[in-house]
Design an enzyme around this catalytic site. Structure first.
Site, PDB file in Angstrom:
ATOM      1  N   HIS A 228       0.860  -1.194   0.000  1.00 12.26           N
ATOM      2  CA  HIS A 228       0.000   0.000   0.000  1.00 12.26           C
ATOM      3  C   HIS A 228       0.892   1.237   0.000  1.00 12.26           C
ATOM      4  CE1 HIS A 228      -3.460   2.447   0.546  1.00 12.26           C
ATOM      5  NE2 HIS A 228      -3.785   2.166   1.799  1.00 12.26           N
ATOM      6  N   HIS A 269      -2.778  -2.343  -9.666  1.00 15.96           N
ATOM      7  CA  HIS A 269      -3.727  -1.664  -8.769  1.00 15.96           C
ATOM      8  C   HIS A 269      -4.997  -2.495  -8.716  1.00 15.96           C
ATOM      9  CE1 HIS A 269      -6.152   1.502  -6.957  1.00 15.96           C
ATOM     10  NE2 HIS A 269      -5.021   2.069  -6.623  1.00 15.96           N
ATOM     11  N   ASP A 325       2.594   5.274  -6.906  1.00 17.47           N
ATOM     12  CA  ASP A 325       3.862   5.110  -6.178  1.00 17.47           C
ATOM     13  C   ASP A 325       5.075   4.945  -7.071  1.00 17.47           C
ATOM     14  OD1 ASP A 325       1.760   3.469  -4.044  1.00 17.47           O
ATOM     15  OD2 ASP A 325       3.029   5.108  -3.357  1.00 17.47           O
TER      16      ASP A 325
HETATM   17  C1  SDX Z   1      -1.642   2.089  -3.436  1.00 19.82           C
HETATM   18  O1  SDX Z   1      -6.396   0.837  -3.226  1.00 19.82           O
HETATM   19  C2  SDX Z   1      -5.872   1.972  -3.468  1.00 19.82           C
HETATM   20  O2  SDX Z   1      -6.532   2.869  -3.983  1.00 19.82           O
HETATM   21  C3  SDX Z   1      -4.414   2.110  -3.062  1.00 19.82           C
HETATM   22  C4  SDX Z   1      -3.760   3.407  -3.487  1.00 19.82           C
HETATM   23  C5  SDX Z   1      -4.345   4.591  -2.743  1.00 19.82           C
HETATM   24  O3  SDX Z   1      -4.248   5.713  -3.242  1.00 19.82           O
HETATM   25  O4  SDX Z   1      -4.795   4.371  -1.566  1.00 19.82           O
HETATM   26  O5  SDX Z   1      -3.929   3.625  -4.884  1.00 19.82           O
HETATM   27  C6  SDX Z   1      -2.278   3.392  -3.149  1.00 19.82           C
HETATM   28  O6  SDX Z   1      -1.580   1.253  -2.575  1.00 19.82           O
HETATM   29  C7  SDX Z   1      -1.140   1.805  -4.812  1.00 19.82           C
HETATM   30  C8  SDX Z   1      -0.572   0.362  -4.976  1.00 19.82           C
HETATM   31  C9  SDX Z   1       0.847   0.379  -4.449  1.00 19.82           C
HETATM   32  N1  SDX Z   1       1.368  -1.024  -4.336  1.00 19.82           N
HETATM   33  C10 SDX Z   1       2.280  -1.468  -5.200  1.00 19.82           C
HETATM   34  O7  SDX Z   1       2.723  -0.824  -6.149  1.00 19.82           O
HETATM   35  C11 SDX Z   1       2.781  -2.876  -4.881  1.00 19.82           C
HETATM   36  C12 SDX Z   1       2.846  -3.689  -6.180  1.00 19.82           C
HETATM   37  N2  SDX Z   1       1.502  -3.932  -6.639  1.00 19.82           N
HETATM   38  C13 SDX Z   1       0.881  -5.178  -6.317  1.00 19.82           C
HETATM   39  O8  SDX Z   1       1.213  -5.697  -5.053  1.00 19.82           O
HETATM   40  C14 SDX Z   1      -0.584  -5.242  -6.691  1.00 19.82           C
HETATM   41  O9  SDX Z   1      -0.702  -4.746  -7.967  1.00 19.82           O
HETATM   42  C15 SDX Z   1      -1.615  -4.563  -5.809  1.00 19.82           C
HETATM   43  C16 SDX Z   1      -1.534  -5.039  -4.394  1.00 19.82           C
HETATM   44  C17 SDX Z   1      -1.452  -3.080  -5.847  1.00 19.82           C
HETATM   45  C18 SDX Z   1      -2.982  -4.906  -6.370  1.00 19.82           C
HETATM   46  O10 SDX Z   1      -3.064  -6.258  -6.314  1.00 19.82           O
HETATM   47  P1  SDX Z   1      -4.366  -7.026  -6.825  1.00 19.82           P
HETATM   48  O11 SDX Z   1      -5.369  -6.187  -7.497  1.00 19.82           O
HETATM   49  O12 SDX Z   1      -4.797  -7.855  -5.706  1.00 19.82           O
HETATM   50  O13 SDX Z   1      -3.762  -7.811  -7.981  1.00 19.82           O
HETATM   51  P2  SDX Z   1      -3.731  -9.312  -8.002  1.00 19.82           P
HETATM   52  O14 SDX Z   1      -2.898  -9.766  -6.870  1.00 19.82           O
HETATM   53  O15 SDX Z   1      -5.121  -9.815  -8.152  1.00 19.82           O
HETATM   54  O16 SDX Z   1      -2.904  -9.510  -9.355  1.00 19.82           O
HETATM   55  C19 SDX Z   1      -3.433 -10.060 -10.479  1.00 19.82           C
HETATM   56  C20 SDX Z   1      -2.236 -10.697 -11.147  1.00 19.82           C
HETATM   57  C21 SDX Z   1      -1.536 -11.723 -10.279  1.00 19.82           C
HETATM   58  O17 SDX Z   1      -0.913 -12.640 -11.155  1.00 19.82           O
HETATM   59  P3  SDX Z   1      -1.659 -14.088 -11.407  1.00 19.82           P
HETATM   60  O18 SDX Z   1      -1.883 -14.688 -10.028  1.00 19.82           O
HETATM   61  O19 SDX Z   1      -2.948 -13.728 -12.109  1.00 19.82           O
HETATM   62  O20 SDX Z   1      -0.690 -14.851 -12.256  1.00 19.82           O
HETATM   63  O21 SDX Z   1      -1.240  -9.691 -11.427  1.00 19.82           O
HETATM   64  C22 SDX Z   1      -0.051 -10.013 -10.714  1.00 19.82           C
HETATM   65  C23 SDX Z   1      -0.444 -10.944  -9.594  1.00 19.82           C
HETATM   66  O22 SDX Z   1       0.669 -11.762  -9.211  1.00 19.82           O
HETATM   67  N3  SDX Z   1       0.467  -8.742 -10.190  1.00 19.82           N
HETATM   68  C24 SDX Z   1       1.728  -8.356 -10.309  1.00 19.82           C
HETATM   69  C25 SDX Z   1       1.790  -7.081  -9.758  1.00 19.82           C
HETATM   70  N4  SDX Z   1       0.574  -6.728  -9.299  1.00 19.82           N
HETATM   71  C26 SDX Z   1      -0.238  -7.771  -9.563  1.00 19.82           C
HETATM   72  N5  SDX Z   1       2.808  -8.978 -10.833  1.00 19.82           N
HETATM   73  C27 SDX Z   1       3.969  -8.290 -10.788  1.00 19.82           C
HETATM   74  N6  SDX Z   1       4.107  -7.036 -10.278  1.00 19.82           N
HETATM   75  C28 SDX Z   1       3.034  -6.420  -9.744  1.00 19.82           C
HETATM   76  N7  SDX Z   1       3.170  -5.192  -9.234  1.00 19.82           N
END
Ligand code: SDX
Length: 391
Positions: A228, A269, A325
């Site tokens: 996050h 996201h 981010d």
């Molecule tokens: C913020 O919610 C908000 O609004 C948050 C925020 C705010 O203003 O409050 O916008 C701020 O938290 C932004 C996000 C910052 N976090 C990151 O950048 C960390 C990296 N991102 C991931 O951890 C992820 O994208 C999340 C946690 C942000 C979102 O995760 P989801 O929607 O639960 O995605 P998912 O786990 O369902 O992913 C779907 C697929 C998966 O692969 P498969 O299982 O389908 O094979 O996409 C992959 C995930 O493994 N994936 C990624 C990835 N994010 C998702 N693979 C590599 N790198 C990534 N960053």
């Protein structure tokens, strides 16, 4: 939300009614009380946006002047807060200090328990918005082993914060309109984002009718997480780990292979399945800041990483784009902040969103205490086994 609605991602499908922030994740739209984030970032100021998010309308000049005066004159914290903060280890993470100290504020303002009283709620919200930069700056100076600097109420909200930080690295902070404007825009972009993890935490804890300091402290804890608000800190560590543009293909390969559950931090996201509109604005702010500070050497790696990822089937198929981010940390580092302060720079503006959402929840006559249901997947009913019968 019956058993059929079970979702492993806990609270992922729980719906909540709100009139504060609208997001269209497919179209990359973000609006605060109906106003597009791009217009607010270009034309508004952080305190004006704070007023808008909390009150639901843009302020008149008089209203903005009164709001600014109120916030400016609540920036001090009780002297005992300094003693409280002195108790932390010399190398305590500023987010840990922020969460604990904000929770401690509830003991300094017992009237904050009167959450049904609109007047009391309003003053607590003003205190939270006003004191967050002070506590954040104290946390930073504690971690640098430096004496605290008191707020200067002749300065603007952002300039006051930067002045309390004053010594960033070895340089003494010198007021700089470009950096102050850039930080003000970054604060606007981070102010609210509907029902994200930290806001849900504030609403959940706040639904027990606890005071807003305790509820906001829960939000800070959630924001501290690397998935996050801690992501901007993780992005810089990731770019440093990559080290050079030539190493990007190897890094991308390790992410795609799932090696060590590595993620492309700053990408992806839960709601945006297109470019985060805030990331677009942040890229423009980065150009403005680097004009003054000199380009962050990690920028080239970030730009190339984005270019490659946006063409890579793995990321395209999963609709993974840069989020807020991905670039913000590059700016904060160029401004001289250590990575530990990056999530703190997220928490300061998000305090406005947490307060606006808390206020909306408290005023909602249909609001009940949060009590998510579960699907029980444990053992069937069974009788106790005496110790001598256990093998
Ligand atoms: C913020 O919610 C908000 O609004 C948050 C925020 C705010 O203003 O409050 O916008 C701020 O938290 C932004 C996000 C910052 N976090 C990151 O950048 C960390 C990296 N991102 C991931 O951890 C992820 O994208 C999340 C946690 C942000 C979102 O995760 P989801 O929607 O639960 O995605 P998912 O786990 O369902 O992913 C779907 C697929 C998966 O692969 P498969 O299982 O389908 O094979 O996409 C992959 C995930 O493994 N994936 C990624 C990835 N994010 C998702 N693979 C590599 N790198 C990534 N960053």
């Amino acid at each position: 939300f019956g058993l059929m609605g079970y979702d492993p991602a806990f609270l992922n499908t729980a719906n909540c009614k709100s009139a504060i922030t609208y997001i269209d994740g497919d179209k990359g739209i973000l609006e605060y009380r109906g106003y597009p984030i791009e217009q607010l970032a270009e034309k508004s100021s952080f305190l004006e946006v704070a007023y808008l998010l909390i009150n639901g309308a843009l302020p008149t000049p008089k209203e903005l002047e009164q709001f600014t005066h109120l916030v400016t004159h609540h920036t001090y914290v009780h002297e005992n807060i300094k003693a409280f903060m002195d108790g932390f280890r010399y190398d305590a993470h500023p987010m840990s200090m922020l969460a604990s100290t904000v929770a401690a504020l509830s003991s300094f303002y017992p009237d904050a328990k009167s959450i049904k009283d609109e007047q009391s709620r309003s003053i607590q919200i003003t205190r939270l918005i006003a004191k967050m930069p002070t506590i954040a700056a104290f946390s930073f100076r504690h971690s640098m082993g430096l004496p605290y600097i008191y707020p200067d109420n002749d300065l603007s909200y952002v300039a006051n914060f930067l002045a309390m930080i004053r010594r960033i690295g070895t340089a003494t902070y010198k007021a700089h309109p470009t950096l102050e404007h850039a930080l003000d825009v970054l604060f606007i972009l981070h102010a609210d984002h509907e029902q994200n993890c930290s806001t849900t935490s504030v609403r959940t804890v706040g639904s027990s009718e606890v005071d807003p300091y305790s509820a906001v402290s829960a939000g800070i804890g959630a924001l501290y997480g690397p998935l996050h608000g801690g992501a901007n800190e993780a992005v810089l560590r990731m770019l440093r780990e990559i080290g050079h543009i030539s190493k990007i293909p190897e890094f991308i390969k390790s992410v795609k292979s799932g090696e060590g559950e590595k993620k492309l931090m700053g990408f992806g996201h839960r709601v945006y399945k297109s470019y985060d509109p805030r990331a677009k604005v942040i890229k423009r702010v980065a150009d403005e800041v680097f004009e003054v500070t000199g380009k962050n050497p990690l920028l080239d790696i970030a730009l190339e990483l984005e270019r490659i990822a946006l063409q890579d089937e793995y990321f395209v198929k999963r609709k993974l784009y840069p989020n807020v981010d991905f670039y913000s940390g590059l700016i904060y580092e160029a401004m001289g902040f250590p990575v530990e302060m990056f999530p703190v720079l997220f928490a300061i503006p998000r305090t406005v969103g947490w307060c606006a959402q808390w206020e909306e929840m408290v005023k909602d006559p249909e609001q009940k205490i949060a009590r998510p249901r579960q699907v029980f997947v444990g053992s069937k009913r069974r009788d106790y086994i005496p110790m001598d019968k256990r093998t």
